[in-house]
Design an enzyme around this catalytic site. Sequence first.
Site, mmCIF file in Angstrom:
data_model
loop_
_atom_site.group_PDB
_atom_site.id
_atom_site.type_symbol
_atom_site.label_atom_id
_atom_site.label_comp_id
_atom_site.label_asym_id
_atom_site.label_seq_id
_atom_site.Cartn_x
_atom_site.Cartn_y
_atom_site.Cartn_z
ATOM 1 N N HIS A 1 0.815 -1.217 0.000
ATOM 2 C CA HIS A 1 0.000 0.000 0.000
ATOM 3 C C HIS A 1 0.847 1.265 0.000
ATOM 4 C CE1 HIS A 1 0.179 1.145 4.380
ATOM 5 N NE2 HIS A 1 0.260 -0.158 4.592
ATOM 6 N N ASP B 1 6.004 1.986 6.854
ATOM 7 C CA ASP B 1 4.697 1.360 6.699
ATOM 8 C C ASP B 1 3.919 2.189 5.665
ATOM 9 O OD1 ASP B 1 2.198 0.207 6.949
ATOM 10 O OD2 ASP B 1 1.894 0.840 9.028
ATOM 11 N N GLU C 1 -5.255 1.768 2.400
ATOM 12 C CA GLU C 1 -5.134 0.589 3.257
ATOM 13 C C GLU C 1 -5.313 0.940 4.719
ATOM 14 O OE1 GLU C 1 -2.960 -2.397 5.810
ATOM 15 O OE2 GLU C 1 -2.676 -0.244 5.598
ATOM 16 N N GLU C 2 -4.786 2.091 5.127
ATOM 17 C CA GLU C 2 -4.769 2.458 6.544
ATOM 18 C C GLU C 2 -6.150 2.770 7.103
ATOM 19 O OE1 GLU C 2 -2.463 2.115 8.549
ATOM 20 O OE2 GLU C 2 -0.528 2.235 7.524
ATOM 21 N N ASP D 1 3.734 -6.183 3.631
ATOM 22 C CA ASP D 1 3.507 -5.119 4.603
ATOM 23 C C ASP D 1 4.516 -5.270 5.729
ATOM 24 O OD1 ASP D 1 2.341 -2.915 5.925
ATOM 25 O OD2 ASP D 1 0.313 -3.571 5.382
ATOM 26 N N HIS E 1 3.855 3.106 13.314
ATOM 27 C CA HIS E 1 2.973 4.271 13.411
ATOM 28 C C HIS E 1 3.607 5.401 14.227
ATOM 29 C CE1 HIS E 1 -1.089 2.544 11.889
ATOM 30 N NE2 HIS E 1 -0.055 2.041 11.228
#
Length: 355
Positions: free
Chosen positions: A67, A181, A211-212, A234, A322
């Site tokens: 992604h 990410d 995607e998130e 991922d 994150h």
Amino acid sequence: MTTVPFDFDLLTELTETSGVPGYEDRVRELVVRELEDSVDRVRTDAMGNVVGTLDGKRDYSVAVAAHMDEIGFMVRHITESEDGYGFVELDALGGWDARVLKAQRVTIHADDEDVPAVIGSPPPHTLDDDEREQPPAVEDVVLDPGLPYEDLAERVSPGDLVTMSQTTERVGETVTGKALDDRVCLCAMLEAARRLTDPQVTIHFCATAQEEIGLRGARALGIDIDPDLAIALDVTVANDIPGFDAGEHVTELGAGTAIKLKDSSVITNPKLNDRLQSLAEDEDIDHQLEILPSGGTDTAGFQRSSGAKPVGAISVPTRYLHTVTETAHVDDIAATIDLLEAFLETESGEYEYTL
């Protein structure tokens, strides 16, 4: 410090480029640029997904997905302080831990320009005990662009996008920065596409959007391209740091690429997992198994939209997910590329994945 066994300049460009869910434009341009020389054709769709197709000798098709989007924010409101300065209130795009946001630099992506700002953090000695103990909340985050309200209101509007500001750096044997990410896996996918020349099956290299916020791009592509097999790339959790027991590590940096067995959104195909493990052993590729208690990837998006097709996932172990200091080991990134390449080179469409 070892030499990076992949295109570090490309990884840096991908991670330092901004693209939040639904607004992946800048990243999409990079992906299209890179795929054009590696595949037979490239297309984009109304959601912003990119699909680069490399034709094989058979109609059997494999979708590989990574992604493009990173977690970020959207400007919700611009407010004026008593002394006439402007501040920006936000709405989150993706899952943020408010604890990591204080005292960070950000970029507001306005229509005509990028506006720098900071997320303020009051000095601790100015707070009372209750304020110091109160856990932060994402909805309380406010940006300080250092501009008078009138100037700010002319340059920034509700709906503008916000991303974190961070460079990508080598730190020892690792790479660290924002948006690993999932840009590290975009890089891995693009590297594998460069290396393949004459696959036995048709391969769709998919750079997915949104995607998130719910695996939305992959779900749409699962219907549109209807692959016979899908494999997602991922990052995954690596809690191999002080404060966590061994059973909480999930994966460990430097131990190789991770073959996903499950997360909270998917149980991958056991026969596909066995094949990935056998390939890794045959090719002497360092690898580990991933059992992730929570979280999901595009693997689930394809599984839920492509019918009863085999799905799998290869993951890059990553610390501090994150945050703006996501960290991955260079050898694990290289192992991910190697395993993906080995899988795509040997996939014939004749393996039996039915359970």
